[in-house]
Design a protein around this motif. Structure first.
Motif, PDB file in Angstrom:
ATOM      1  N   GLY A   1       0.851  -1.119  -0.002  1.00  0.00           N
ATOM      2  CA  GLY A   1      -0.102  -0.030   0.033  1.00  0.00           C
ATOM      3  C   GLY A   1       0.658   1.320  -0.159  1.00  0.00           C
ATOM      4  N   SER A   2       2.279   1.105   0.260  1.00  0.00           N
ATOM      5  CA  SER A   2       2.931   2.384   0.263  1.00  0.00           C
ATOM      6  C   SER A   2       3.236   3.011  -1.135  1.00  0.00           C
ATOM      7  CB  SER A   2       4.288   1.977   0.791  1.00  0.00           C
ATOM      8  OG  SER A   2       4.503   1.525   1.962  1.00  0.00           O
ATOM      9  N   THR A   3       3.460   4.161  -1.131  1.00  0.00           N
ATOM     10  CA  THR A   3       3.399   4.992  -2.616  1.00  0.00           C
ATOM     11  C   THR A   3       4.491   5.108  -2.740  1.00  0.00           C
ATOM     12  OG1 THR A   3       0.937   5.931  -2.478  1.00  0.00           O
ATOM     13  CG2 THR A   3       2.748   6.955  -4.127  1.00  0.00           C
ATOM     14  N   ILE A   4       5.300   4.865  -3.901  1.00  0.00           N
ATOM     15  CA  ILE A   4       6.802   4.968  -3.798  1.00  0.00           C
ATOM     16  C   ILE A   4       6.920   5.879  -5.303  1.00  0.00           C
ATOM     17  CG2 ILE A   4       7.352   2.845  -2.924  1.00  0.00           C
ATOM     18  CD1 ILE A   4       7.784   1.676  -5.768  1.00  0.00           C
ATOM     19  N   GLY A   5       7.983   6.479  -5.357  1.00  0.00           N
ATOM     20  CA  GLY A   5       8.566   7.320  -6.377  1.00  0.00           C
ATOM     21  C   GLY A   5       9.900   6.586  -7.157  1.00  0.00           C
ATOM     22  N   LYS A   6      10.407   7.148  -8.346  1.00  0.00           N
ATOM     23  CA  LYS A   6      11.557   6.780  -9.062  1.00  0.00           C
ATOM     24  C   LYS A   6      12.573   7.026  -7.884  1.00  0.00           C
ATOM     25  CE  LYS A   6      13.680   6.455 -13.325  1.00  0.00           C
ATOM     26  NZ  LYS A   6      13.593   6.944 -14.598  1.00  0.00           N
ATOM     27  N   GLY A   7      13.761   6.174  -7.640  1.00  0.00           N
ATOM     28  CA  GLY A   7      14.684   6.581  -6.629  1.00  0.00           C
ATOM     29  C   GLY A   7      14.551   6.161  -5.498  1.00  0.00           C
ATOM     30  N   ASP A   8      13.336   5.796  -4.975  1.00  0.00           N
ATOM     31  CA  ASP A   8      13.207   5.547  -3.570  1.00  0.00           C
ATOM     32  C   ASP A   8      13.707   4.043  -3.312  1.00  0.00           C
ATOM     33  OD1 ASP A   8      11.596   7.770  -3.220  1.00  0.00           O
ATOM     34  OD2 ASP A   8       9.457   6.599  -3.062  1.00  0.00           O
ATOM     35  N   VAL A   9      14.267   4.007  -1.903  1.00  0.00           N
ATOM     36  CA  VAL A   9      14.604   2.658  -1.738  1.00  0.00           C
ATOM     37  C   VAL A   9      13.721   1.808  -1.127  1.00  0.00           C
ATOM     38  CG1 VAL A   9      16.395   1.520   0.011  1.00  0.00           C
ATOM     39  CG2 VAL A   9      16.766   3.826  -0.964  1.00  0.00           C
ATOM     40  N   LEU A  10      13.791   0.478  -1.728  1.00  0.00           N
ATOM     41  CA  LEU A  10      12.724  -0.449  -1.507  1.00  0.00           C
ATOM     42  C   LEU A  10      12.977  -1.578  -0.638  1.00  0.00           C
ATOM     43  CD1 LEU A  10      11.396  -0.982  -5.090  1.00  0.00           C
ATOM     44  CD2 LEU A  10      10.454   0.500  -3.316  1.00  0.00           C
ATOM     45  N   CYS A  11      14.573  -1.781  -0.498  1.00  0.00           N
ATOM     46  CA  CYS A  11      14.969  -2.889   0.330  1.00  0.00           C
ATOM     47  C   CYS A  11      16.546  -2.828   0.428  1.00  0.00           C
ATOM     48  CB  CYS A  11      14.466  -4.445  -0.103  1.00  0.00           C
ATOM     49  SG  CYS A  11      14.813  -4.764  -1.737  1.00  0.00           S
ATOM     50  N   VAL A  12      17.034  -3.888   0.986  1.00  0.00           N
ATOM     51  CA  VAL A  12      18.652  -3.811   0.893  1.00  0.00           C
ATOM     52  C   VAL A  12      18.864  -5.236   0.559  1.00  0.00           C
ATOM     53  CG1 VAL A  12      20.699  -3.764   2.247  1.00  0.00           C
ATOM     54  CG2 VAL A  12      18.900  -1.980   2.462  1.00  0.00           C
ATOM     55  N   ILE A  13      19.933  -5.697  -0.233  1.00  0.00           N
ATOM     56  CA  ILE A  13      20.350  -6.827  -0.445  1.00  0.00           C
ATOM     57  C   ILE A  13      21.787  -7.123  -0.201  1.00  0.00           C
ATOM     58  CG2 ILE A  13      20.855  -8.851  -2.303  1.00  0.00           C
ATOM     59  CD1 ILE A  13      18.136  -7.699  -3.405  1.00  0.00           C
ATOM     60  N   GLU A  14      22.004  -8.048   0.632  1.00  0.00           N
ATOM     61  CA  GLU A  14      23.455  -8.282   1.285  1.00  0.00           C
ATOM     62  C   GLU A  14      24.007  -8.925   0.464  1.00  0.00           C
ATOM     63  OE1 GLU A  14      25.906  -9.852   5.173  1.00  0.00           O
ATOM     64  OE2 GLU A  14      23.886 -10.005   4.916  1.00  0.00           O
ATOM     65  N   ALA A  15      25.260  -8.839   0.064  1.00  0.00           N
ATOM     66  CA  ALA A  15      26.187  -9.803  -0.844  1.00  0.00           C
ATOM     67  C   ALA A  15      27.664  -9.616  -0.410  1.00  0.00           C
ATOM     68  CB  ALA A  15      25.806  -9.461  -2.381  1.00  0.00           C
ATOM     69  N   MET A  16      28.238 -10.538   0.017  1.00  0.00           N
ATOM     70  CA  MET A  16      29.407 -10.733   0.398  1.00  0.00           C
ATOM     71  C   MET A  16      29.689  -9.737   1.201  1.00  0.00           C
ATOM     72  SD  MET A  16      31.231 -11.497  -3.321  1.00  0.00           S
ATOM     73  CE  MET A  16      32.896 -11.181  -2.841  1.00  0.00           C
ATOM     74  N   LYS A  17      29.000  -9.311   2.333  1.00  0.00           N
ATOM     75  CA  LYS A  17      28.972  -8.452   3.420  1.00  0.00           C
ATOM     76  C   LYS A  17      28.795  -6.886   3.060  1.00  0.00           C
ATOM     77  CE  LYS A  17      29.949 -11.699   6.378  1.00  0.00           C
ATOM     78  NZ  LYS A  17      28.995 -12.277   7.314  1.00  0.00           N
ATOM     79  N   LEU A  18      28.394  -6.828   1.991  1.00  0.00           N
ATOM     80  CA  LEU A  18      28.154  -5.429   1.526  1.00  0.00           C
ATOM     81  C   LEU A  18      26.618  -5.484   1.342  1.00  0.00           C
ATOM     82  CD1 LEU A  18      30.512  -4.872  -1.596  1.00  0.00           C
ATOM     83  CD2 LEU A  18      30.824  -4.013   0.886  1.00  0.00           C
ATOM     84  N   PHE A  19      26.022  -4.178   1.929  1.00  0.00           N
ATOM     85  CA  PHE A  19      24.636  -3.879   1.786  1.00  0.00           C
ATOM     86  C   PHE A  19      24.148  -3.221   0.406  1.00  0.00           C
ATOM     87  CE2 PHE A  19      25.591  -5.487   6.021  1.00  0.00           C
ATOM     88  CZ  PHE A  19      24.348  -6.461   6.132  1.00  0.00           C
ATOM     89  N   ASN A  20      23.461  -3.685  -0.375  1.00  0.00           N
ATOM     90  CA  ASN A  20      23.140  -2.697  -1.669  1.00  0.00           C
ATOM     91  C   ASN A  20      21.608  -2.388  -1.401  1.00  0.00           C
ATOM     92  OD1 ASN A  20      25.629  -3.739  -3.173  1.00  0.00           O
ATOM     93  ND2 ASN A  20      24.871  -5.579  -2.436  1.00  0.00           N
ATOM     94  N   GLU A  21      21.580  -0.999  -1.610  1.00  0.00           N
ATOM     95  CA  GLU A  21      20.350  -0.450  -1.420  1.00  0.00           C
ATOM     96  C   GLU A  21      19.511  -0.700  -2.946  1.00  0.00           C
ATOM     97  OE1 GLU A  21      20.381   3.501  -0.504  1.00  0.00           O
ATOM     98  OE2 GLU A  21      20.501   2.959   1.807  1.00  0.00           O
ATOM     99  N   ILE A  22      18.328  -1.194  -3.003  1.00  0.00           N
ATOM    100  CA  ILE A  22      17.634  -1.382  -4.305  1.00  0.00           C
ATOM    101  C   ILE A  22      16.664  -0.185  -4.460  1.00  0.00           C
ATOM    102  CG2 ILE A  22      16.305  -2.989  -5.481  1.00  0.00           C
ATOM    103  CD1 ILE A  22      19.155  -3.832  -4.808  1.00  0.00           C
ATOM    104  N   GLU A  23      16.860   0.444  -5.302  1.00  0.00           N
ATOM    105  CA  GLU A  23      15.881   1.685  -5.601  1.00  0.00           C
ATOM    106  C   GLU A  23      15.078   1.432  -6.755  1.00  0.00           C
ATOM    107  OE1 GLU A  23      18.649   4.778  -6.605  1.00  0.00           O
ATOM    108  OE2 GLU A  23      19.687   5.003  -4.735  1.00  0.00           O
TER     109      GLU A  23
END
Length: 160
Positions: free
Chosen positions: A108-130
């Protein structure tokens, strides 16, 4: 058992509503499993006694391929109007920036282009998914702290 007989057996099992069937005849073992979505998974294994293995090494026999019969679901048409946000990398999916912070987005959240949706951790690095689209979150397809694959659907977004 030839390929045609195996295909007929798969159709019969899929239509019967049985969850799993195991068939063993001579040197052939077949396991057919149906899932909740209605698709059928078939495992075809040919086992040979020890005396026949020497013959196979000299003259290999052809083994029938694994056969899978997918059944289409009507839900695919329903979600076709939505945009699917997919994982760009393999890693662990997190809905929060840290355990003590609130979720990035909810259904139900309204999102815009560029908003962070989640984080994915890969090899101890946290990548923000926009987000690459604007809209409203309709469904979150992955549980928090779950492993995700490359190109796995994460969110359904209604662009209207």
């Amino acid at each position: 058992m030839d390929l045609k007989e195996i295909q007929n057996l798969i159709k019969f099992v899929a239509n019967s509503g049985v969850a799993e069937v195991k068939l063993e005849t001579g040197d052939v073992k077949i396991t057919i499993r149906t899932t909740l979505e209605g698709s059928t998974e078939t495992t075809y294994v040919q086992q040979m006694p020890a005396q026949n293995m020497l013959q196979q090494a000299v003259a290999p026999q052809q083994i029938a391929p694994v056969v899978s019969t997918p059944v289409e679901t009507p839900a695919a048409d329903e979600s076709s109007k939505y945009i699917t946000v997919k994982s760009p990398i393999i890693g662990t999916f997190y809905r929060k920036p840290s355990p003590d912070k609130p979720m990035f987005v909810e259904v139900g959240s309204t999102i815009g282009k560029g908003d962070v949706l989640c984080v994915i951790e890969a090899m101890k690095l946290f990548n923000e998914i926009e987000s690459e689209v604007s809209g409203k979150i309709v469904k979150i397809l992955v549980d928090d702290m779950s492993p995700v694959e490359f190109d796995q659907p994460l969110f359904l977004v209604d662009p209207s």
